[in-house]
Design an enzyme around this catalytic site. Structure first.
Site, PDB file in Angstrom:
ATOM      1  N   HIS A 164      21.839  -8.907  85.835  1.00 31.86           N
ATOM      2  CA  HIS A 164      20.572  -9.646  85.810  1.00 31.86           C
ATOM      3  C   HIS A 164      20.168 -10.146  87.191  1.00 31.86           C
ATOM      4  O   HIS A 164      19.012 -10.510  87.424  1.00 31.86           O
ATOM      5  CB  HIS A 164      20.684 -10.830  84.843  1.00 31.86           C
ATOM      6  CG  HIS A 164      19.397 -11.146  84.135  1.00 31.86           C
ATOM      7  ND1 HIS A 164      18.173 -11.197  84.782  1.00 31.86           N
ATOM      8  CD2 HIS A 164      19.129 -11.437  82.834  1.00 31.86           C
ATOM      9  CE1 HIS A 164      17.223 -11.507  83.913  1.00 31.86           C
ATOM     10  NE2 HIS A 164      17.774 -11.646  82.734  1.00 31.86           N
ATOM     11  N   ASP A 384      11.490   8.540  74.465  1.00 38.94           N
ATOM     12  CA  ASP A 384      11.844   9.800  73.801  1.00 38.94           C
ATOM     13  C   ASP A 384      12.488  10.701  74.853  1.00 38.94           C
ATOM     14  O   ASP A 384      11.835  11.104  75.820  1.00 38.94           O
ATOM     15  CB  ASP A 384      10.592  10.456  73.219  1.00 38.94           C
ATOM     16  CG  ASP A 384      10.887  11.727  72.437  1.00 38.94           C
ATOM     17  OD1 ASP A 384      12.013  12.253  72.558  1.00 38.94           O
ATOM     18  OD2 ASP A 384       9.984  12.202  71.733  1.00 38.94           O
TER      19      ASP A 384
END
Length: 443
Positions: A164, A384
Site C-alpha cells: 500500500h 476479462d
C-alpha cells in the site's frame, strides 16, 4: 479443508528495459502503511478452454503490464542513518520483478466460493492468496505486488496482494484493468500505452527522504488469537436499497444538509446496525473511518490517473448512545461532514506535523471502529483475460479487523456489495436483524 497444491513459483519481470532507474520518495501517507499488511483481493473467473495455456498468457501479458506500471516491479530500499538512529525508505524501480504462483484446487468449485455454508466466507479462501501476513516494510525483499492463479474444478481464481505504500486501490485497479486488456487482446509490443503519470513530490517545505526513528520501523509481533473469533460475510445492497437509504437519510436532515451520497447512506446503515448489535454501553466512543482518494482535493489537484498512494483517512466519531438515539440521517450526516472536512490544507498540515514526530501505527483499527475501504466505483467486473468476465470479487487476508468493510460494486449495475468482517456473535445478530435486512440482503 480444500486441497490447494502449489504447482510452480516464479518471478515475472517487466518486458524490455529503461535507461532511467526511477526512485520514488515516500510521503507521510505512504509511510503510514509501513507496518500494515498487503491488502489482498481476488477475482473469480469461468473455466477457460482446456487447450488454452492461461499461465503462459497471463505471465507474458503481466510482463508487458509491468513495463508500463514499473514501480510494482521494484523493491523498497531502507537506509539506516547511524548518526541519528533513524531510517529512510524509497522505492527503487529496479525491475526486480513480481512473485507469480500457479496453484490447483480441483476439489473446489465456483459454487463453493459463491454459495458457502451459512454464507460465511469459506475457510479455504485465504489459501488462494499469495501474500498472507506480508507487511509493507518487508518490501525490501518481498515483491511489491504478488499474484496467485488457482485453477478450480470449473473456474479460475486470480488472487493478488500489493504494497500500500506504493499504490492505492485506484492505481492498482488501473494496473489490473490494463493487464487484463493486454492479455485478452494479445501481447502487441508495438502498441503504445500512455506513459505512467507518477505522483511527484508535492510537499513543499518538507525534505525527503523522510527520516523515521528506527524504533518506529520495527514491526512488533501482534496477537492473532482473537482472529479466530472473527467471521466474514457478504451483504448486497441493490440499486433500490441504495436509493431508499439515500432518500431516507436526506429526508431526516435539514434542507441545507441534503448532500448525503449513496455510499455515505449505505455506510451509515452498516455503522448503525453494527453498533446496535454490539451490546456497547451508551457512553462508549465509536468510530467510522473511511479511506478517501485525495487526488482531486489537493491544490493544485492531481490527475485522477496519477499513480501512487494518495489516500487519507476521514474519521467520524460519536458515542454508542448518541448513535442509537438518532436516526440514519444523523449518522450519515456525521460521515458526510468528516468527508467534507478533508481538504488540501488539512492534508498538508498533517504531513508537516507528522514529520516532526513520526509515528507508525501497528494497526489502523481501534476498538469499536468501523473501517470502510475500497470503492464501488472501481472497475472490477470489466476485467476479462480472454476467457470470460469476472464472476465475483473477494477480499483476502490483510489488516483483517473487527469492523472492516470492503466495498465493491455488485455484478449487477448499481448494486453495492460489502465483505464484512465482524466478531462472530455480532455477525450472527446483524444477519438476523430485520431492520438491517429491510435494506440489505445476505449474498
Amino acid at each position: 479443508m480444500a486441497d490447494v497444491v502449489v504447482l510452480s513459483k516464479s518471478i515475472v519481470r517487466p518486458d524490455g528495459s529503461d535507461s532511467d532507474r526511477v526512485k520514488i520518495h515516500l510521503t507521510p501517507w505512504d509511510l503510514f502503511f509501513l507496518r500494515s499488511e498487503y491488502p489482498q483481493r481476488g477475482l473469480l473467473f469461468p473455466k477457460p478452454d482446456p487447450e488454452t495455456d492461461i499461465i503462459s498468457q497471463l505471465k507474458s501479458s503481466l510482463s508487458v503490464a509491468l513495463h508500463i506500471f514499473y514501480p510494482f516491479a521494484g523493491r523498497l530500499v531502507k537506509t539506516e542513518n547511524e548518526n541519528d538512529e533513524t531510517a529512510s525508505f524509497l522505492v527503487d524501480c529496479d525491475g526486480s520483478g513480481v512473485k507469480f504462483i500457479h496453484a490447483s484446487a480441483k476439489t473446489v468449485s465456483v459454487s463453493d466460493v459463491l454459495e458457502p455454508v451459512n454464507s460465511i466466507v469459506p475457510e479455504f479462501l485465504p489459501r488462494f492468496f499469495p501474500a498472507n501476513g506480508v507487511k509493507s516494510c518487508e518490501g525490501t525483499s518481498e515483491s511489491l505486488i504478488a499474484f496467485q492463479v488457482t485453477e478450480l474444478r470449473d473456474g479460475v481464481f486470480v488472487g493478488f496482494g500489493y504494497n500500500h505504500m506504493v499504490a492505492d486501490g485506484s492505481s492498482f485497479w488501473s494496473f489490473f484493468n490494463t493487464w487484463s486488456e493486454i492479455c485478452s487482446t494479445g501481447v502487441d509490443r508495438n502498441k503504445k500505452f500512455p506513459p505512467l503519470l507518477l505522483r511527484g513530490w508535492f510537499l513543499d517545505g518538507i525534505d525527503h527522504p523522510i527520516r523515521i526513528p528506527i524504533s518506529e520501523t520495527v514491526s512488533p509481533s501482534s496477537p492473532v488469537a482473537s482472529s479466530s473469533l472473527l467471521q466474514e460475510k457478504l451483504f448486497r445492497f441493490t440499486r433500490r436499497n441504495i436509493s431508499e437509504l439515500k432518500s431516507k437519510a436526506n429526508g431526516e436532515v435539514s434542507s441545507d444538509d441534503r448532500r448525503i451520497s449513496s455510499l455515505q447512506a449505505v455506510s451509515a446503515h452498516m455503522w448503525r446496525s453494527i453498533i446496535k448489535n454490539s451490546d456497547l454501553n451508551p457512553e462508549e466512543v465509536v468510530y467510522c473511518k473511511l479511506l478517501m482518494d485525495m487526488r482531486r482535493r489537493l491544490n493544485p489537484p492531481l490527475d485522477e490517473e496519477c499513480f501512487g498512494n494518495v489516500v487519507g483517512f476521514a474519521t467520524a466519531t460519536t458515542t454508542a448512545g448518541e448513535m442509537l438515539g438518532n436516526g440514519l440521517g444523523w449518522a450519515a450526516l456525521q460521515i458526510n461532514k468528516t468527508v467534507g472536512s478533508q481538504t488540501d490544507e488539512g492534508f498538508r498540515e498533517f504531513a508537516e506535523n507528522w514529520v516532526k514526530d513520526p509515528k507508525i501505527p501497528n494497526h489502523v483499527a481501534v476498538s469499536n471502529s468501523v473501517i470502510v475501504a475500497s470503492s464501488p466505483w472501481f472497475n472490477v467486473y470489466g476485467n476479462d483475460f480472454g476467457w470470460g468476465k469476472t464472476i465475483a470479487v473477494r477480499a483476502g487476508p490483510g489488516n483483517t479487523s473487527d469492523g472492516k468493510l470492503i466495498v465493491y460494486p455488485g455484478i449487477e449495475e448499481g448494486n453495492i456489495e460489502i465483505q464484512t468482517c465482524l466478531s462472530s456473535h455480532v455477525l450472527e445478530k446483524i444477519s438476523a436483524d430485520a431492520e438491517f435486512l429491510e435494506h440489505a440482503c445476505v449474498v
